[in-house]
Design an enzyme around this catalytic site. Structure first.
Site, PDB file in Angstrom:
ATOM      1  N   LYS A 191      11.398 -28.056 -99.769  1.00 10.34           N
ATOM      2  CA  LYS A 191      12.405 -28.119-100.830  1.00 10.34           C
ATOM      3  C   LYS A 191      13.601 -27.276-100.411  1.00 10.34           C
ATOM      4  O   LYS A 191      13.476 -26.079-100.148  1.00 10.34           O
ATOM      5  CB  LYS A 191      11.820 -27.596-102.135  1.00 10.34           C
ATOM      6  CG  LYS A 191      12.827 -27.574-103.282  1.00 10.34           C
ATOM      7  CD  LYS A 191      12.185 -27.191-104.601  1.00 10.34           C
ATOM      8  CE  LYS A 191      13.219 -27.131-105.707  1.00 10.34           C
ATOM      9  NZ  LYS A 191      12.625 -26.705-106.985  1.00 10.34           N
ATOM     10  N   LYS A 244      12.220 -32.730-100.776  1.00 10.74           N
ATOM     11  CA  LYS A 244      13.216 -32.746-101.847  1.00 10.74           C
ATOM     12  C   LYS A 244      14.477 -32.021-101.413  1.00 10.74           C
ATOM     13  O   LYS A 244      14.363 -30.917-100.878  1.00 10.74           O
ATOM     14  CB  LYS A 244      12.621 -32.046-103.064  1.00 10.74           C
ATOM     15  CG  LYS A 244      13.535 -31.980-104.251  1.00 10.74           C
ATOM     16  CD  LYS A 244      12.870 -31.216-105.348  1.00 10.74           C
ATOM     17  CE  LYS A 244      13.856 -31.009-106.467  1.00 10.74           C
ATOM     18  NZ  LYS A 244      13.362 -30.072-107.443  1.00 10.74           N
TER      19      LYS A 244
HETATM   20  C1  PBG Z   1      12.565 -26.446-110.736  1.00 11.29           C
HETATM   21  C2  PBG Z   1      13.093 -27.750-110.289  1.00 11.29           C
HETATM   22  C3  PBG Z   1      14.407 -28.136-109.956  1.00 11.29           C
HETATM   23  C4  PBG Z   1      14.368 -29.509-109.737  1.00 11.29           C
HETATM   24  C5  PBG Z   1      13.059 -29.909-109.915  1.00 11.29           C
HETATM   25  N1  PBG Z   1      12.285 -28.812-110.236  1.00 11.29           N
HETATM   26  C6  PBG Z   1      15.657 -27.361-109.942  1.00 11.29           C
HETATM   27  C7  PBG Z   1      15.875 -26.328-108.927  1.00 11.29           C
HETATM   28  O1  PBG Z   1      15.058 -26.056-108.044  1.00 11.29           O
HETATM   29  O2  PBG Z   1      16.914 -25.699-109.082  1.00 11.29           O
HETATM   30  C8  PBG Z   1      15.546 -30.368-109.403  1.00 11.29           C
HETATM   31  C9  PBG Z   1      15.393 -31.796-109.766  1.00 11.29           C
HETATM   32  C10 PBG Z   1      16.638 -32.602-109.720  1.00 11.29           C
HETATM   33  O3  PBG Z   1      17.721 -32.145-109.324  1.00 11.29           O
HETATM   34  O4  PBG Z   1      16.534 -33.767-110.106  1.00 11.29           O
HETATM   35  N2  PBG Z   1      12.495 -25.458-109.803  1.00 11.29           N
END
Ligand code: PBG
Length: 320
Positions: A191, A244
């Site tokens: 991520k 992601k």
């Molecule tokens: C929580 C999380 C996030 C997303 C999914 N889970 C935000 C982040 O890490 O700031 C992002 C999902 C999206 O942008 O569609 N940590």
């Protein structure tokens, strides 16, 4: 002469030699569930995507089930936040209530929860703050509490997204020791600290109030590190590995597909959705075709599972 065009001459032959196909079976649909009543608010930067209170969510779930989308991914928006995000393990918290509601009324719909703290902490970071940074090991203890409370509420799968080291090991052990050995984990393995999360942070009210997430989410410049991180999650017992965002990281999806004998998921994030919606709204692209082509590219890159805000729309196209 080599002629590759012979096999492109009609739709029938193109169908016969087609290598990748999308299916509604590939999709997970994210849902934002807000504490309170009578809430159905469209998220300004994500046209068509809503925040619902539980009393208003049945229509949305009926549609998801009718379209044969197999799974939803739940995000909670609590009414109260604090330093640690203690509401995440409240057995009457919004997510715990949502899990019980969905499993009771839609027993065949597969429920996955995002396991994190950023929507629940007053500072908007994904764990406990110590000396201006998220403390890894203290956060792990709270992750275990959160996961066990989701498990007790009846969730089908948990998806930890906070990027703390040792998360999968901690969750696997906690679940196994509490009678939940059969509950799978989808790891947000690779991520990135991405600007593509912007609209989500508006939607979930989860932007950090100071600093950024670069000490825990990955540097977009790094590819080798992604393999290393996925290796740890794999060895710690993650059942599914996720990349992601998706579109700017198709190379990483392929890396994981080639290197791991696990199902690979990708998260087609909020900014990717918003860009297509905005350009389509302006009439600059054909929104439906670009949506299908982008989803297809994720599948072709190696994703077995696609988490996407387009799930309902794409399912409608596929079911046509
Ligand atoms: C929580 C999380 C996030 C997303 C999914 N889970 C935000 C982040 O890490 O700031 C992002 C999902 C999206 O942008 O569609 N940590």
């Amino acid at each position: 002469m080599f002629r590759t065009r012979r096999l492109r001459r009609s739709e029938a032959i193109r169908r016969l030699v087609r290598e990748t196909t999308l299916s509604v079976n590939d999709f997970v649909y994210p849902l934002f569930i807000e504490e309170g009543t009578n809430i159905e608010t469209e998220i300004a930067s994500m046209p068509g995507i809503m925040r619902f209170s539980l009393d208003k969510i049945a229509k949305e779930l009926d549609e998801v089930v009718a379209l044969k989308i197999p799974a939803v991914l739940l995000f909670g928006i609590p009414s109260a936040k604090d330093d640690e995000g203690t509401e995440t393990w409240n057995e009457n918290g919004i997510i715990q209530k949502a899990i019980r509601f969905i499993k009771q009324n839609y027993p065949d719909l597969y429920v996955i929860t995002d396991v994190c703290f950023c929507e629940y902490t007053s500072h908007g970071h994904c764990g406990i703050i110590y000396e201006n940074d998220v403390d890894n090991d203290a956060t792990l203890v709270n992750i275990a509490k959160q996961v066990i409370s989701h498990a007790k509420a009846g969730v089908d799968m948990v998806a930890p997204s906070g990027m703390m080291d040792g998360t999968i090991d901690m969750i696997r052990q906690s679940l196994d020791n509490s009678g939940f050995a059969n509950l799978p984990i989808m790891a947000y393995s690779v991520k990135y600290a991405s600007a593509f999360y912007g609209p989500f942070r508006d939607a979930a009210d989860s932007a950090p109030t100071f600093g950024d997430r670069k000490t825990y989410q990955m540097d977009p410049s790094n590819r080798e590190e992604g393999l290393r991180k996925a290796t740890f999650d794999d060895e710690e017992g993650a059942d599914i590995l996720m990349v992601k965002p998706a579109l700017s990281y198709l190379d990483i999806i392929r890396d994981l597909k080639n290197n791991f004998d696990r199902p690979i998921a990708c998260y087609n994030v909020s900014g990717e959705y918003a860009m297509i919606k905005a350009a389509a709204e302006k009439g600059w692209i054909d929104g439906e075709k670009v949506m299908m082509e982008s989803l297809l590219s994720m599948k072709r890159a190696g994703a077995d599972i696609i988490i996407t805000y387009f799930a309902k729309e794409a399912a409608k196209v596929l079911n046509k």
